[in-house]
Design a protein around this motif. Structure first.
Motif, PDB file in Angstrom:
ATOM      1  N   SER A 146      12.761  56.742 112.806  1.00 18.18           N
ATOM      2  CA  SER A 146      11.571  55.959 113.135  1.00 18.18           C
ATOM      3  C   SER A 146      11.181  55.112 111.927  1.00 18.18           C
ATOM      4  N   VAL A 147      11.120  53.811 112.115  1.00 20.35           N
ATOM      5  CA  VAL A 147      10.962  52.895 110.978  1.00 20.35           C
ATOM      6  C   VAL A 147       9.662  53.134 110.229  1.00 20.35           C
ATOM      7  N   GLU A 148       8.581  53.421 110.954  1.00 19.40           N
ATOM      8  CA  GLU A 148       7.280  53.532 110.286  1.00 19.40           C
ATOM      9  C   GLU A 148       7.227  54.716 109.334  1.00 19.40           C
ATOM     10  N   THR A 149       8.118  55.697 109.510  1.00 21.93           N
ATOM     11  CA  THR A 149       8.134  56.846 108.596  1.00 21.93           C
ATOM     12  C   THR A 149       8.845  56.527 107.288  1.00 21.93           C
ATOM     13  N   ALA A 205       2.545  49.488 121.134  1.00 24.12           N
ATOM     14  CA  ALA A 205       2.193  50.546 120.187  1.00 24.12           C
ATOM     15  C   ALA A 205       3.247  50.724 119.108  1.00 24.12           C
ATOM     16  N   ASN A 206       4.503  50.337 119.380  1.00 29.26           N
ATOM     17  CA  ASN A 206       5.531  50.378 118.347  1.00 29.26           C
ATOM     18  C   ASN A 206       5.160  49.462 117.185  1.00 29.26           C
ATOM     19  N   SER A 207       4.769  48.234 117.518  1.00 31.27           N
ATOM     20  CA  SER A 207       4.377  47.288 116.470  1.00 31.27           C
ATOM     21  C   SER A 207       3.149  47.765 115.723  1.00 31.27           C
ATOM     22  N   LEU A 208       2.197  48.354 116.454  1.00 31.42           N
ATOM     23  CA  LEU A 208       0.997  48.875 115.810  1.00 31.42           C
ATOM     24  C   LEU A 208       1.327  50.012 114.851  1.00 31.42           C
ATOM     25  N   ALA A 209       2.311  50.841 115.214  1.00 33.57           N
ATOM     26  CA  ALA A 209       2.709  51.936 114.320  1.00 33.57           C
ATOM     27  C   ALA A 209       3.247  51.379 113.007  1.00 33.57           C
ATOM     28  N   MET A 210       4.056  50.319 113.085  1.00 29.54           N
ATOM     29  CA  MET A 210       4.600  49.709 111.875  1.00 29.54           C
ATOM     30  C   MET A 210       3.497  49.029 111.072  1.00 29.54           C
ATOM     31  N   TYR A 211       2.613  48.350 111.763  1.00 24.32           N
ATOM     32  CA  TYR A 211       1.505  47.656 111.099  1.00 24.32           C
ATOM     33  C   TYR A 211       0.642  48.652 110.319  1.00 24.32           C
ATOM     34  N   ASN A 212       0.303  49.766 110.962  1.00 23.24           N
ATOM     35  CA  ASN A 212      -0.543  50.758 110.304  1.00 23.24           C
ATOM     36  C   ASN A 212       0.180  51.423 109.133  1.00 23.24           C
ATOM     37  N   MET A 270       2.432  49.994 107.215  1.00 27.45           N
ATOM     38  CA  MET A 270       2.424  49.021 106.127  1.00 27.45           C
ATOM     39  C   MET A 270       1.051  48.978 105.448  1.00 27.45           C
ATOM     40  N   LEU A 271      -0.001  49.011 106.242  1.00 22.27           N
ATOM     41  CA  LEU A 271      -1.349  49.011 105.668  1.00 22.27           C
ATOM     42  C   LEU A 271      -1.569  50.255 104.814  1.00 22.27           C
ATOM     43  N   ALA A 272      -1.083  51.399 105.292  1.00 23.27           N
ATOM     44  CA  ALA A 272      -1.283  52.647 104.565  1.00 23.27           C
ATOM     45  C   ALA A 272      -0.619  52.612 103.192  1.00 23.27           C
ATOM     46  N   LYS A 273       0.488  51.882 103.086  1.00 25.04           N
ATOM     47  CA  LYS A 273       1.194  51.756 101.806  1.00 25.04           C
ATOM     48  C   LYS A 273       0.771  50.502 101.042  1.00 25.04           C
ATOM     49  N   GLN A 274      -0.216  49.805 101.572  1.00 26.42           N
ATOM     50  CA  GLN A 274      -0.748  48.585 100.949  1.00 26.42           C
ATOM     51  C   GLN A 274       0.355  47.550 100.724  1.00 26.42           C
ATOM     52  N   ILE A 309      16.592  48.087 107.739  1.00 25.04           N
ATOM     53  CA  ILE A 309      17.118  47.576 106.471  1.00 25.04           C
ATOM     54  C   ILE A 309      15.983  47.229 105.507  1.00 25.04           C
ATOM     55  N   ALA A 310      14.818  46.878 106.045  1.00 20.83           N
ATOM     56  CA  ALA A 310      13.672  46.589 105.185  1.00 20.83           C
ATOM     57  C   ALA A 310      13.133  47.846 104.507  1.00 20.83           C
ATOM     58  N   THR A 311      13.358  48.998 105.115  1.00 21.34           N
ATOM     59  CA  THR A 311      12.822  50.248 104.578  1.00 21.34           C
ATOM     60  C   THR A 311      13.902  51.170 104.015  1.00 21.34           C
ATOM     61  N   ARG A 312      15.169  50.928 104.377  1.00 19.12           N
ATOM     62  CA  ARG A 312      16.260  51.830 103.963  1.00 19.12           C
ATOM     63  C   ARG A 312      17.389  51.040 103.289  1.00 19.12           C
ATOM     64  N   PHE A 313      17.023  49.969 102.626  1.00 27.80           N
ATOM     65  CA  PHE A 313      18.014  49.068 102.032  1.00 27.80           C
ATOM     66  C   PHE A 313      18.825  49.716 100.923  1.00 27.80           C
ATOM     67  N   ASP A 314      18.252  50.732 100.263  1.00 22.36           N
ATOM     68  CA  ASP A 314      18.965  51.356  99.153  1.00 22.36           C
ATOM     69  C   ASP A 314      19.519  52.732  99.510  1.00 22.36           C
ATOM     70  N   GLU A 315      19.455  53.092 100.786  1.00 20.16           N
ATOM     71  CA  GLU A 315      20.033  54.356 101.230  1.00 20.16           C
ATOM     72  C   GLU A 315      21.557  54.227 101.290  1.00 20.16           C
ATOM     73  N   LYS A 316      22.265  55.179 100.736  1.00 19.08           N
ATOM     74  CA  LYS A 316      23.726  55.117 100.732  1.00 19.08           C
ATOM     75  C   LYS A 316      24.253  55.564 102.088  1.00 19.08           C
ATOM     76  N   VAL A 317      24.771  54.624 102.867  1.00 18.47           N
ATOM     77  CA  VAL A 317      25.279  54.942 104.200  1.00 18.47           C
ATOM     78  C   VAL A 317      26.760  54.611 104.358  1.00 18.47           C
ATOM     79  N   TYR A 318      27.374  54.055 103.307  1.00 16.46           N
ATOM     80  CA  TYR A 318      28.823  53.829 103.317  1.00 16.46           C
ATOM     81  C   TYR A 318      29.315  53.798 101.881  1.00 16.46           C
ATOM     82  N   ASP A 319      30.598  54.012 101.711  1.00 12.38           N
ATOM     83  CA  ASP A 319      31.196  53.996 100.380  1.00 12.38           C
ATOM     84  C   ASP A 319      31.431  52.556  99.921  1.00 12.38           C
ATOM     85  N   SER A 320      31.073  52.281  98.675  1.00  9.95           N
ATOM     86  CA  SER A 320      31.259  50.952  98.096  1.00  9.95           C
ATOM     87  C   SER A 320      32.738  50.558  98.126  1.00  9.95           C
ATOM     88  N   ILE A 321      32.983  49.275  98.476  1.00  2.00           N
ATOM     89  CA  ILE A 321      34.380  48.837  98.572  1.00  2.00           C
ATOM     90  C   ILE A 321      34.707  47.648  97.675  1.00  2.00           C
TER      91      ILE A 321
END
Length: 332
Positions: free
Chosen positions: A249-252, A275-282, A284-288, A188-200
């Protein structure tokens, strides 16, 4: 981690990893002297009527009591047909809120360890808590890969829509997820604006972006050897394509709009590699983007707030709260 309270959560999730399927969790009779602890607070249903993609036969709610102590509950929940937010309100409110997302490999919800017990320490600090009872994607719902994200987005929007009712600042709402719940918090932190259901209704015009995301011993990657296979297969299906696994995959999915992220994991986690946490950490760093990561040598998996003081990872709640204060979410 193994303790004396009943079968360990690691063992249960290990079974999910081996089978790639949801564990069958049946209720058991309370043992002599075991008294369920009462919790109270408003309950907010997420959807009017049936949730999106409902199967012809809805799943039946089941609860397994994993605790053998009369002092506390350790309930595992399956069969979420009617997803909801369970509200836990503090005596003193600092105006902030956190949506809590229990883990369980997308096959059950670790309700007390990663829900009620987290709400207790947060409400003591003035934070209004909303525990998310989200649907399990392996229980027959259509579009299974986005079922939990549908619930998380809708829940965040409802919290904002009801902010005045609970004395909440709609710009100070965080999310805190554990294990597979950490994957959902990251999603939800990375895909909060993705349309995954119809507005009600009008609530769906509001943002689903959290102002802070905590990911505790999280599942992050779904396509590499570091993943938790049970979580991946329960969410996507055992035969999901590599394209779908990468997309999940969240880091993508990190962008320049991803909110501040707090990560905690331990090196001796034998279920969801650090390594999952490290993938997310890296990522985030890559996107500053603002990010803080605490990796501990001891703690295992599924520790919640139950670690003794001599295990280093026990300090993570203080670190998370301090991080939230630095980013203006918490004030107390």
């Amino acid at each position: 981690m193994t303790d004396s309270k009943g079968p360990s959560r690691r063992a249960l999730l290990g079974g999910l990893a081996a089978a790639g399927l949801a564990a069958t969790i049946a209720p058991r009779k309370a043992e002599a002297g075991l008294t369920a602890i009462g919790y109270s607070g408003p309950s907010i249903p997420l959807w009017p009527g049936k949730a999106p993609g409902a199967p012809a036969t809805l799943p039946v709610r089941k609860v397994k009591q994993n605790s053998t102590s009369p002092a506390f509950d350790d309930r595992l929940i399956t069969g979420v047909a009617n997803p909801s937010l369970e509200v836990r309100q503090p005596a003193y409110r600092d105006g902030s809120a956190v949506m809590l997302i229990p883990g369980g490999g997308y096959g059950f919800l670790a309700w007390d360890n990663e829900g009620e017990e987290q709400a207790r320490w947060l409400t003591e600090r003035g934070v209004t808590c909303f525990i998310l009872a989200y649907r399990l994607p392996c229980e027959g719902w259509a579009n299974r890969a986005t079922v939990p994200l549908q619930d998380a987005q809708r829940a965040m929007r409802l919290i904002r829509a009801r902010a005045g009712d609970f004395g909440i600042d709609p710009k100070r709402i965080g999310v805190l997820g554990f294990s597979a719940g950490g994957h959902l918090a990251g999603s939800i932190a990375t895909r909060f604006d993705e349309k995954v259901y119809d507005s009600i209704d009008a609530a769906d015009t509001l943002s689903a972006r959290p102002d802070l995301a905590g990911m505790i011993y999280p599942v992050v990657n779904l396509s590499r050897s570091i993943t938790h296979a049970g979580s991946r297969d329960n969410l996507l299906g055992k035969d999901a394509s590599e394209t779908l696994r990468v997309a999940g995959s969240v880091e993508t999915r990190v962008t320049d709009q991803t909110p501040p992220v707090f990560l905690t994991a331990s090196s001796d986690d034998g279920l969801v590699p650090i390594a999952n946490s490290l993938a997310m950490y890296n990522a985030m760093l890559a996107k500053q983007r603002p990010v803080e990561f605490h990796g501990f040598d001891k703690g295992g998996h599924g520790f919640g707030v139950r670690l003794p003081d001599d295990v280093p990872a026990h300090v993570w709640p203080d670190l998370f709260h301090a991080y939230g204060k630095r980013h203006g979410v918490f004030t107390a």
